[in-house]
Design a protein around this motif. Structure first.
Motif, PDB file in Angstrom:
ATOM      1  N   GLY A  45       0.802  -1.220   0.000  1.00 26.38           N
ATOM      2  CA  GLY A  45       0.000   0.000   0.000  1.00 26.38           C
ATOM      3  C   GLY A  45       0.833   1.267   0.000  1.00 26.38           C
ATOM      4  N   ALA A  46       2.128   1.123   0.258  1.00 27.34           N
ATOM      5  CA  ALA A  46       3.000   2.300   0.303  1.00 27.34           C
ATOM      6  C   ALA A  46       3.299   2.813  -1.104  1.00 27.34           C
ATOM      7  N   ARG A  47       3.531   4.107  -1.218  1.00 26.36           N
ATOM      8  CA  ARG A  47       3.879   4.701  -2.510  1.00 26.36           C
ATOM      9  C   ARG A  47       5.388   4.740  -2.652  1.00 26.36           C
ATOM     10  N   LEU A  48       5.889   4.301  -3.806  1.00 28.87           N
ATOM     11  CA  LEU A  48       7.323   4.320  -4.066  1.00 28.87           C
ATOM     12  C   LEU A  48       7.794   5.739  -4.358  1.00 28.87           C
ATOM     13  N   PRO A  49       9.062   6.019  -4.145  1.00 30.62           N
ATOM     14  CA  PRO A  49       9.609   7.325  -4.531  1.00 30.62           C
ATOM     15  C   PRO A  49       9.437   7.531  -6.033  1.00 30.62           C
ATOM     16  N   VAL A  50       9.530   8.753  -6.476  1.00 34.01           N
ATOM     17  CA  VAL A  50       9.365   9.058  -7.894  1.00 34.01           C
ATOM     18  C   VAL A  50      10.534   8.479  -8.683  1.00 34.01           C
ATOM     19  N   GLU A  51      10.348   8.394 -10.000  1.00 29.02           N
ATOM     20  CA  GLU A  51      11.352   7.792 -10.877  1.00 29.02           C
ATOM     21  C   GLU A  51      12.737   8.407 -10.699  1.00 29.02           C
ATOM     22  N   ALA A  52      12.781   9.728 -10.642  1.00 29.61           N
ATOM     23  CA  ALA A  52      14.075  10.412 -10.538  1.00 29.61           C
ATOM     24  C   ALA A  52      14.823   9.989  -9.283  1.00 29.61           C
ATOM     25  N   GLU A  53      14.110   9.859  -8.175  1.00 26.87           N
ATOM     26  CA  GLU A  53      14.748   9.472  -6.913  1.00 26.87           C
ATOM     27  C   GLU A  53      15.236   8.028  -6.977  1.00 26.87           C
ATOM     28  N   LEU A  54      14.408   7.141  -7.543  1.00 30.01           N
ATOM     29  CA  LEU A  54      14.816   5.737  -7.678  1.00 30.01           C
ATOM     30  C   LEU A  54      16.014   5.608  -8.616  1.00 30.01           C
ATOM     31  N   ALA A  55      15.987   6.382  -9.687  1.00 31.00           N
ATOM     32  CA  ALA A  55      17.094   6.342 -10.644  1.00 31.00           C
ATOM     33  C   ALA A  55      18.403   6.747  -9.969  1.00 31.00           C
ATOM     34  N   GLU A  56      18.326   7.770  -9.125  1.00 34.79           N
ATOM     35  CA  GLU A  56      19.528   8.228  -8.415  1.00 34.79           C
ATOM     36  C   GLU A  56      19.987   7.184  -7.403  1.00 34.79           C
ATOM     37  N   THR A  57      19.016   6.565  -6.714  1.00 33.12           N
ATOM     38  CA  THR A  57      19.334   5.546  -5.710  1.00 33.12           C
ATOM     39  C   THR A  57      20.060   4.356  -6.326  1.00 33.12           C
ATOM     40  N   PHE A  58      19.577   3.902  -7.496  1.00 32.39           N
ATOM     41  CA  PHE A  58      20.147   2.715  -8.131  1.00 32.39           C
ATOM     42  C   PHE A  58      21.232   3.033  -9.153  1.00 32.39           C
ATOM     43  N   GLY A  59      21.463   4.307  -9.402  1.00 37.32           N
ATOM     44  CA  GLY A  59      22.513   4.691 -10.331  1.00 37.32           C
ATOM     45  C   GLY A  59      22.225   4.320 -11.769  1.00 37.32           C
ATOM     46  N   VAL A  60      20.963   4.458 -12.158  1.00 38.03           N
ATOM     47  CA  VAL A  60      20.570   4.123 -13.535  1.00 38.03           C
ATOM     48  C   VAL A  60      19.720   5.259 -14.086  1.00 38.03           C
ATOM     49  N   SER A  61      19.316   5.125 -15.351  1.00 37.49           N
ATOM     50  CA  SER A  61      18.482   6.149 -15.961  1.00 37.49           C
ATOM     51  C   SER A  61      17.026   5.992 -15.532  1.00 37.49           C
ATOM     52  N   ARG A  62      16.263   7.050 -15.715  1.00 36.46           N
ATOM     53  CA  ARG A  62      14.830   6.994 -15.412  1.00 36.46           C
ATOM     54  C   ARG A  62      14.127   5.990 -16.312  1.00 36.46           C
ATOM     55  N   ASN A  63      14.589   5.857 -17.559  1.00 42.04           N
ATOM     56  CA  ASN A  63      13.981   4.870 -18.467  1.00 42.04           C
ATOM     57  C   ASN A  63      14.156   3.450 -17.943  1.00 42.04           C
TER      58      ASN A  63
END
Length: 225
Positions: free
Chosen positions: A31-49
């Motif tokens: 039920g929790a909302r994930l961080p936005v794409e940009a934040e996840l991309a930065e966390t994992f060191g990958v592109s937003r795509n």
């Protein structure tokens, strides 16, 4: 460009694995909302795509859910495929116990709700099973069909869907009891007794017969463990 396309699938798989690991470790609850794409991309060191593609895959497997204008939310801690693989890795005894539970409940409901067409399909499957004789592959195939018809006769879509979901494990248990001489295979007479109980609308008889059919194999496995 070629190198980018070649490496992209592995990056997507890596993000999928990281997201699954985070879910299993309780980083985000159902039920929790994930961080936005940009934040996840930065966390994992990958592109937003790459993040977008990983999220799309996890939405497809039922782990995540994207809501228009609201974001991506956790729907389950693991996908259907992951759950099925866990079931397939379970011990034969555990698989038989699940099969016994599903088929026992199905038999009781089938005795209440069976239709003429269901009964005929059961008779046809049992006749074909008996005619198969020593052809183990054919006997297994008709045995599977009989039990599936019993489940379908319960007229409970959720139960049928669940049974079909575990179908591979059910087939595995049938094959083991047919091919493994140390595991007692339910006799043809027991299959016919189940049909007769369902046909007579005998809910208790159908339930007891369905449970008893797998009891000897379970007892053998328990004794060996």
């Amino acid at each position: 460009m070629a190198n980018s396309l070649r490496h992209r699938p592995s990056l997507v798989d890596e993000v999928i694995a990281n997201l699954k690991s985070a879910l299993e470790q309780g980083r985000w609850a159902i039920g929790a909302r994930l961080p936005v794409e940009a934040e996840l991309a930065e966390t994992f060191g990958v592109s937003r795509n790459t993040v977008r593609e990983a999220v799309r895959v996890l939405c497809h497997t039922g782990v995540l859910e994207t809501r228009q204008g609201a974001g991506t939310f956790v729907r389950a801690l693991r996908g259907a495929g992951d759950t099925l693989r866990e079931v397939e890795r379970a011990r034969l005894r555990d698989q038989l116990e699940v099969r016994q539970t599903l088929e026992t409940d199905a038999a009781r409901l089938a005795a209440l709700r069976r239709r003429t067409t269901d009964l005929q399909a059961m008779r046809d499957a049992l006749a074909a099973r008996k005619a198969a004789g020593d052809d183990v592959d054919a006997r297994i195939r008709h045995d599977e069909r009989f039990h599936l018809v019993v489940v379908e006769a319960a007229q409970n879509q959720a139960l049928t869907t669940l049974y079909l979901y575990f179908a591979h494990s059910v087939i595995h248990t049938i094959e083991q009891t047919e091919r493994n001489h140390h595991l007692p295979e339910p006799s043809h007479a027991e299959h016919e007794a189940l049909l007769h109980a369902i046909e007579a609308g005998d809910t208790d008889g159908a339930e007891c017969t369905a449970r008893a059919m797998l009891a000897p194999s379970l007892n053998a496995l328990n004794a060996a463990s």
